[in-house]
Design an enzyme around this catalytic site. Structure first.
Site, PDB file in Angstrom:
ATOM      1  N   ASP A  72     -17.177   7.363  -2.151  1.00  0.00           N
ATOM      2  CA  ASP A  72     -15.950   7.182  -1.360  1.00  0.00           C
ATOM      3  C   ASP A  72     -15.609   8.541  -0.759  1.00  0.00           C
ATOM      4  O   ASP A  72     -16.181   9.577  -1.160  1.00  0.00           O
ATOM      5  CB  ASP A  72     -14.815   6.656  -2.266  1.00  0.00           C
ATOM      6  CG  ASP A  72     -13.519   6.389  -1.493  1.00  0.00           C
ATOM      7  OD1 ASP A  72     -13.574   6.220  -0.256  1.00  0.00           O
ATOM      8  OD2 ASP A  72     -12.443   6.364  -2.136  1.00  0.00           O
TER       9      ASP A  72
ATOM     10  N   ARG B 224     -14.047  -8.578   0.620  1.00  0.00           N
ATOM     11  CA  ARG B 224     -12.605  -8.288   0.533  1.00  0.00           C
ATOM     12  C   ARG B 224     -11.811  -9.534   0.927  1.00  0.00           C
ATOM     13  O   ARG B 224     -10.758  -9.807   0.360  1.00  0.00           O
ATOM     14  CB  ARG B 224     -12.237  -7.111   1.448  1.00  0.00           C
ATOM     15  CG  ARG B 224     -12.765  -5.742   1.003  1.00  0.00           C
ATOM     16  CD  ARG B 224     -12.120  -5.305  -0.313  1.00  0.00           C
ATOM     17  NE  ARG B 224     -10.680  -5.380  -0.241  1.00  0.00           N
ATOM     18  CZ  ARG B 224      -9.886  -4.399   0.192  1.00  0.00           C
ATOM     19  NH1 ARG B 224     -10.408  -3.239   0.515  1.00  0.00           N
ATOM     20  NH2 ARG B 224      -8.570  -4.546   0.245  1.00  0.00           N
TER      21      ARG B 224
ATOM     22  N   CYS C 200     -16.461   1.800  -0.181  1.00  0.00           N
ATOM     23  CA  CYS C 200     -15.326   0.918   0.123  1.00  0.00           C
ATOM     24  C   CYS C 200     -14.960   0.956   1.595  1.00  0.00           C
ATOM     25  O   CYS C 200     -14.335   0.036   2.097  1.00  0.00           O
ATOM     26  CB  CYS C 200     -14.134   1.318  -0.734  1.00  0.00           C
ATOM     27  SG  CYS C 200     -13.607   3.011  -0.430  1.00  0.00           S
TER      28      CYS C 200
ATOM     29  N   GLN D  43     -10.104  -3.706  -4.026  1.00  0.00           N
ATOM     30  CA  GLN D  43     -11.438  -3.197  -3.693  1.00  0.00           C
ATOM     31  C   GLN D  43     -12.412  -3.460  -4.834  1.00  0.00           C
ATOM     32  O   GLN D  43     -13.541  -3.913  -4.619  1.00  0.00           O
ATOM     33  CB  GLN D  43     -11.361  -1.691  -3.402  1.00  0.00           C
ATOM     34  CG  GLN D  43     -12.685  -1.106  -2.973  1.00  0.00           C
ATOM     35  CD  GLN D  43     -13.185  -1.682  -1.652  1.00  0.00           C
ATOM     36  OE1 GLN D  43     -12.436  -1.751  -0.691  1.00  0.00           O
ATOM     37  NE2 GLN D  43     -14.428  -2.109  -1.600  1.00  0.00           N
TER      38      GLN D  43
ATOM     39  N   ARG E 183       0.888  -1.178   0.000  1.00  0.00           N
ATOM     40  CA  ARG E 183       0.000   0.000   0.000  1.00  0.00           C
ATOM     41  C   ARG E 183       0.916   1.216   0.000  1.00  0.00           C
ATOM     42  O   ARG E 183       1.686   1.412   0.949  1.00  0.00           O
ATOM     43  CB  ARG E 183      -0.900  -0.012   1.230  1.00  0.00           C
ATOM     44  CG  ARG E 183      -1.658   1.276   1.436  1.00  0.00           C
ATOM     45  CD  ARG E 183      -2.799   1.137   2.415  1.00  0.00           C
ATOM     46  NE  ARG E 183      -3.918   0.461   1.801  1.00  0.00           N
ATOM     47  CZ  ARG E 183      -5.179   0.532   2.243  1.00  0.00           C
ATOM     48  NH1 ARG E 183      -5.480   1.243   3.297  1.00  0.00           N
ATOM     49  NH2 ARG E 183      -6.142  -0.103   1.611  1.00  0.00           N
TER      50      ARG E 183
ATOM     51  N   HIS F   6      -7.000   0.910  -6.808  1.00  0.00           N
ATOM     52  CA  HIS F   6      -7.288   0.044  -5.658  1.00  0.00           C
ATOM     53  C   HIS F   6      -7.954  -1.234  -6.182  1.00  0.00           C
ATOM     54  O   HIS F   6      -9.143  -1.481  -5.991  1.00  0.00           O
ATOM     55  CB  HIS F   6      -8.211   0.781  -4.677  1.00  0.00           C
ATOM     56  CG  HIS F   6      -8.265   0.163  -3.316  1.00  0.00           C
ATOM     57  ND1 HIS F   6      -7.541  -0.950  -2.947  1.00  0.00           N
ATOM     58  CD2 HIS F   6      -8.984   0.513  -2.200  1.00  0.00           C
ATOM     59  CE1 HIS F   6      -7.797  -1.254  -1.690  1.00  0.00           C
ATOM     60  NE2 HIS F   6      -8.671  -0.393  -1.215  1.00  0.00           N
TER      61      HIS F   6
HETATM   62  N1   CP Z   1     -11.480  -0.231   1.748  1.00  0.00           N
HETATM   63  C1   CP Z   1     -10.240  -0.325   2.230  1.00  0.00           C
HETATM   64  O1   CP Z   1      -9.265  -0.513   1.500  1.00  0.00           O
HETATM   65  O2   CP Z   1     -10.141  -0.209   3.582  1.00  0.00           O
HETATM   66  P1   CP Z   1      -8.781  -0.031   4.414  1.00  0.00           P
HETATM   67  O3   CP Z   1      -8.185   1.290   4.032  1.00  0.00           O
HETATM   68  O4   CP Z   1      -9.210  -0.087   5.844  1.00  0.00           O
HETATM   69  O5   CP Z   1      -7.861  -1.152   4.045  1.00  0.00           O
HETATM   70  N1  NVA Z   2      -9.840   6.790  -1.652  1.00  0.00           N
HETATM   71  C1  NVA Z   2      -9.511   6.298  -0.325  1.00  0.00           C
HETATM   72  C2  NVA Z   2      -9.769   4.844  -0.230  1.00  0.00           C
HETATM   73  C3  NVA Z   2      -9.514   4.217   1.112  1.00  0.00           C
HETATM   74  C4  NVA Z   2      -9.741   2.745   1.130  1.00  0.00           C
HETATM   75  C5  NVA Z   2      -8.073   6.635  -0.007  1.00  0.00           C
HETATM   76  O1  NVA Z   2      -7.216   6.477  -0.899  1.00  0.00           O
HETATM   77  O2  NVA Z   2      -7.790   7.065   1.104  1.00  0.00           O
END
Ligand code: CP
Ligand code: NVA
Length: 303
Positions: free
Chosen positions: A220, A288, A260, A137, A107, A134
């Site tokens: 989101d 997930r 998400c 997701q 990440r 992502h």
């Molecule tokens: N939706 C999602 O990716 O959640 P987290 O940021 O908690 O992993």
């Molecule tokens: N768009 C959000 C998604 C989190 C799962 C972010 O990148 O923070």
């Protein structure tokens, strides 16, 4: 390609690297894993490194549990401890990890970081969220839609809010699965034009118009991780784009609500919608796990 051989690309950095049949097979596998409460040995003796530059609840937990359910092990690495790109270069971290583990999920702040990890690791790399994509997701989202409607082709999804990483992966997934996407963002927050074009998506500024007749309304956060400095401007620019019970009414009774998570209540959505009758957000969250298992079984386990 022989029977049983992986159909997946070596890495999963974005959804567009999948062929439609690979996407279909991942969803099939995930659905089977879910139905059978699957426990297996695909990752027997194997380790997946979770290299995270940003916080996470769902992605970290589901990847760790997925590795365990497949007989493997996950090692969580906080990048501040590792010093990714600070204590040592990204490619050196990748080259080291590749000597110890059979897969990496990362990440990252910048999408280039996960691409560089993939280039130098010598083992499969999964994008566990970057500023641009992502993919994990989007897989869970498609599984959720398929469960709800029994199909994907021809469904209409209205996305209301920021044209961000989550929307980018949704657009790529929709393009492969034949889902029609209507995007409703304020001016200046549209997703990349080529992603809109690839998905054949349309842009409708007024959220009430955009959601009319939609099978799913998706939103989101307006301020993604790493954009905290833009909070004030974004809260101002996104005014009017909150998903409320009234907006869900504009969509119609058939519409499910998707997010998400995490949600910022009172910004992109109100709590009543997340806990309301149309909400499938916790199905998405559950899925997930099943989709993470399908990805690890295929990419790392070679199933
Ligand atoms: N939706 C999602 O990716 O959640 P987290 O940021 O908690 O992993
Ligand atoms: N768009 C959000 C998604 C989190 C799962 C972010 O990148 O923070």
């Amino acid at each position: 390609m022989g029977a049983g051989e992986s159909l997946m690309p070596r890495h999963l950095l974005d959804i567009s690297s999948l062929q439609p049949e690979q996407l279909e097979r991942l969803l099939e596998t995930a659905a089977y894993f879910k139905k059978s409460s699957y426990r297996g040995k695909e990752l027997d003796g194997k380790t997946v490194a979770l290299l995270f530059e940003k916080p996470s609840l769902r992605t970290r937990t589901t990847l760790e549990v997925a590795a365990l359910h497949l007989g493997g092990h996950a090692v969580y690495l906080d990048t501040r401890q590792v010093g990714l790109g600070v204590r040592e270069p990204v490619k050196d971290v990748a080259a080291n990890l590749g000597r110890w583990v059979e897969g990496i999920a990362a990440r990252v702040n910048k999408h280039e970081t996960v691409s560089e990890l993939a280039q130098y690791a010598g083992v499969p790399v999964v994008n566990a969220l970057s500023d641009a994509h992502h993919p994990l997701q989007a897989l869970a989202d498609l599984l959720t839609l398929r469960e709800r409607f029994g199909r994907l082709e021809g469904l209409r999804l209205a996305y209301v809010g920021d044209g961000n990483n989550v929307l980018a992966s949704l657009l790529e997934a929709a393009a492969l699965a034949g889902v029609e996407v209507v995007v409703s963002t304020p001016e200046g927050y549209e997703p990349p034009a080529e992603l809109m074009a690839k998905a054949g998506a349309s842009l409708v500024r007024d959220p009430h118009q955009a959601v009319k007749g939609a099978d799913a309304v998706y939103t989101d956060v307006w301020v993604s991780m790493g954009q905290e400095e833009e909070t004030q401007r974004r809260l101002r620019d996104f005014r009017g784009y909150t998903v409320t019970p009234e907006l869900m009414q504009s969509a119609g009774e058939q519409a499910v609500f998707m997010h998400c998570l995490p949600a910022h209540y009172g910004e992109e959505v109100v709590e009543e919608v997340v806990y309301g009758p149309a909400s499938v957000v916790f199905d998405q969250a559950e899925n997930r796990l099943h989709t993470a298992k399908a990805v690890l079984a295929d990419l790392v386990g070679g199933r």
